[in-house]
Scaffold this motif. Structure first.
Motif, PDB file in Angstrom:
ATOM      1  N   UNK A   1       0.842  -1.180   0.000  1.00  0.00           N
ATOM      2  CA  UNK A   1       0.000   0.000   0.000  1.00  0.00           C
ATOM      3  C   UNK A   1       0.883   1.238   0.000  1.00  0.00           C
ATOM      4  N   UNK A   2       0.646   2.138  -0.933  1.00  0.00           N
ATOM      5  CA  UNK A   2       1.454   3.333  -1.099  1.00  0.00           C
ATOM      6  C   UNK A   2       0.646   4.549  -0.731  1.00  0.00           C
ATOM      7  N   UNK A   3       1.223   5.456   0.032  1.00  0.00           N
ATOM      8  CA  UNK A   3       0.562   6.712   0.323  1.00  0.00           C
ATOM      9  C   UNK A   3       1.324   7.846  -0.338  1.00  0.00           C
ATOM     10  N   UNK A 170      -9.885  -0.235  -0.224  1.00  0.00           N
ATOM     11  CA  UNK A 170     -10.219   1.129   0.198  1.00  0.00           C
ATOM     12  C   UNK A 170     -11.392   1.668  -0.610  1.00  0.00           C
ATOM     13  N   UNK A 171     -11.317   1.560  -1.924  1.00  0.00           N
ATOM     14  CA  UNK A 171     -12.383   2.082  -2.768  1.00  0.00           C
ATOM     15  C   UNK A 171     -13.694   1.337  -2.517  1.00  0.00           C
ATOM     16  N   UNK A 398      -8.839   2.857   8.612  1.00  0.00           N
ATOM     17  CA  UNK A 398      -7.639   2.756   9.448  1.00  0.00           C
ATOM     18  C   UNK A 398      -7.122   1.328   9.501  1.00  0.00           C
ATOM     19  N   UNK A 399      -8.039   0.358   9.552  1.00  0.00           N
ATOM     20  CA  UNK A 399      -7.632  -1.040   9.619  1.00  0.00           C
ATOM     21  C   UNK A 399      -6.898  -1.483   8.358  1.00  0.00           C
ATOM     22  N   UNK A 400      -7.141  -0.798   7.253  1.00  0.00           N
ATOM     23  CA  UNK A 400      -6.415  -1.102   6.016  1.00  0.00           C
ATOM     24  C   UNK A 400      -5.012  -0.500   6.006  1.00  0.00           C
ATOM     25  N   UNK A 401      -4.677   0.299   7.019  1.00  0.00           N
ATOM     26  CA  UNK A 401      -3.336   0.870   7.111  1.00  0.00           C
ATOM     27  C   UNK A 401      -3.245   2.331   6.735  1.00  0.00           C
ATOM     28  N   UNK A 402      -4.375   3.006   6.573  1.00  0.00           N
ATOM     29  CA  UNK A 402      -4.366   4.416   6.197  1.00  0.00           C
ATOM     30  C   UNK A 402      -4.515   5.269   7.457  1.00  0.00           C
ATOM     31  N   UNK A 406      -4.055  10.678   6.174  1.00  0.00           N
ATOM     32  CA  UNK A 406      -4.674  10.233   4.924  1.00  0.00           C
ATOM     33  C   UNK A 406      -6.185  10.390   4.980  1.00  0.00           C
ATOM     34  N   UNK A 407      -6.790  10.000   6.095  1.00  0.00           N
ATOM     35  CA  UNK A 407      -8.251  10.071   6.188  1.00  0.00           C
ATOM     36  C   UNK A 407      -8.738  11.510   6.111  1.00  0.00           C
TER      37      UNK A 407
END
Length: 442
Positions: A1-3, A170-171, A398-402, A406-407
């Motif tokens: 996962x890339x931010x 996420x989507x 958040x559980x997905x790592x974001x 980001x949110x």
């Protein structure tokens, strides 16, 4: 996962001590959110400018403790900008303009009890945020788009992947079951207002897709090219009509999920999902369809994009585009500006005007714009539903790592976009493009 990330920064924050370690942005992921630029003069200018904007737009600017920045209290019901860290806010806006405004929101330095009302008020007249006598200050606040974001074939894949390859999961958290990431077209009431609800969203997305396919004349036996696959719903509905479809994407995650959805629906023999830049596509097609993809091309490459449509369109064929547009004067004013949206959400993009589309077609192709219809209120409602769904499922995001930065970034992005359509600053249009001198029966 890339931010999203930006160039490393060597600056140190002047307000970091005011935030707990739990809320402090990760400086490796978010270097320009984790640090606050310092410029006393620019901060003073930003403070004076905000006071002027608040007076002209009737905004209520609240400081910590409840005091007002306004010299004169605004009317009841005025949109509210609530500053939690005024010094940091003014330093960011003074140094970065609207990019600083966005980064300050990501850093939790300001908020609003009604974010959409505030952003809509700001979006109604963006050209007046800086008074005419102070326009010369724009060079302080306006950055240029980085060369690495320009829409070359090499950059285009990276630009697209930075957004669409974040995570299919996420989507899926905020899109409807069709996984359609573009404006829906809802049924309307007697006054023409969209009747938008989560329960109607899936059908409204199908209504939008069907209108585009009708516009392009897609029927049994049609050879269809789609530029911008998304997660495959348009290709599925075209195949269900009996068409054969080639659909292009630069996102590996989208390609994988689209292929799986197409195979599960039993249309793998009718749809080919290619990981391919639009400039490299071959073949001739009776219909070309593209949904909200031209915005990612960049003005320098509009001639290549529209020339590709001309090259691949078979005699008598039709092109149907769905495009987000802005007024021509605002497009010209912003085309060289590096924006918060470009920095954090859609690298390399620029929203066209209808006039720019017509000019590019006339200068570089034998195609002409022969029909259009706008749906701006429908996009505002689509975005509202996405934003409400996204914020309601924050724990799952958040559980997905974001993380929290980001949110807040995505909350601002969805709200900023919604406000653009509510204010009339943005429109979304379905455009019919045909070859000059040809008959195109429906």
């Amino acid at each position: 996962m890339t931010q999203p990330s930006t160039r490393p920064s060597t600056r140190t924050s002047t307000r970091a001590e005011q935030r707990s370690a739990r809320h402090r942005p990760d400086p490796q992921r978010w270097p320009d959110v984790a640090t606050v630029p310092t410029s006393a003069v620019r901060a003073l200018v930003a403070r004076a400018l905000l006071r002027s904007v608040a007076r002209r737009l009737n905004l209520r600017v609240e400081l910590p403790g409840g005091a007002l920045l306004n010299r004169t209290p605004p009317p009841d019901g005025a949109p509210v900008l609530r500053l939690a860290a005024p010094d940091a806010f003014f330093h960011r806006v003074g140094s970065g303009g609207l990019i600083g405004f966005g980064e300050s929101y990501q850093a939790e330095e300001w908020d609003s009890p009604d974010l959409i009302a505030l952003l809509t008020a700001l979006a109604r007249s963006p050209q007046t945020l800086v008074p005419p006598r102070l326009q010369w200050l724009r060079r302080w606040f306006t950055a240029r788009q980085p060369l690495e974001q320009l829409g070359t074939p090499e950059n285009a894949r990276r630009n697209i992947q930075s957004h669409y390859d974040l995570s299919n999961d996420l989507f899926a958290l905020f899109l409807d079951p069709t996984m359609t990431y573009s404006s829906a077209v809802f049924p309307s009431d007697s006054h023409g207002e969209p009747l938008a609800s989560w329960e109607l969203l899936e059908r409204a997305q199908h209504r939008k897709i069907d209108r585009l396919l009708d516009l392009a004349g897609v029927r049994r036996g049609s050879r269809v090219l789609e530029i911008g696959t998304g997660w495959g719903e348009l290709a599925l509905r075209a195949a269900a009509r009996g068409a054969s479809v080639v659909t292009l994407t630069l996102s590996e995650e989208q390609q994988q999920l689209a292929e799986r959805r197409i195979a599960d629906a039993g249309f793998a023999d009718r749809v080919e999902v290619r990981l391919c830049d639009y400039r490299s596509v071959t073949g001739r097609y009776d219909a070309v369809v593209s949904v909200e993809m031209v915005e990612a091309v960049g003005r320098a490459y509009w001639p290549a994009y529209f020339s590709t449509l001309d090259r691949v369109l078979a005699p008598g064929g039709r092109v149907a585009l769905q495009a987000i547009t802005m007024p021509h004067d605002r497009m010209l004013a912003s085309e060289q500006t590096f924006t918060w949206i470009q920095k954090y959400i859609f690298p390399g993009g620029l929203l066209p005007s209808v006039e720019a589309v017509e000019q590019t077609l006339a200068a570089h192709t034998g195609l002409r714009l022969t029909g259009r219809q706008g749906y701006s209120r429908h996009y505002a409602e689509t975005l509202r539903l996405w934003r409400e769904r996204f914020t309601a499922r924050a724990a799952e995001v958040e559980a997905l790592g974001f993380d929290g930065v980001f949110r807040r970034m995505w909350t601002l992005y969805l709200g900023y976009s919604e406000a653009g359509f509510r204010s009339g600053y943005l429109d979304v249009q379905q455009l019919l493009i045909t070859r000059l001198g040809e008959d195109h029966p429906r």
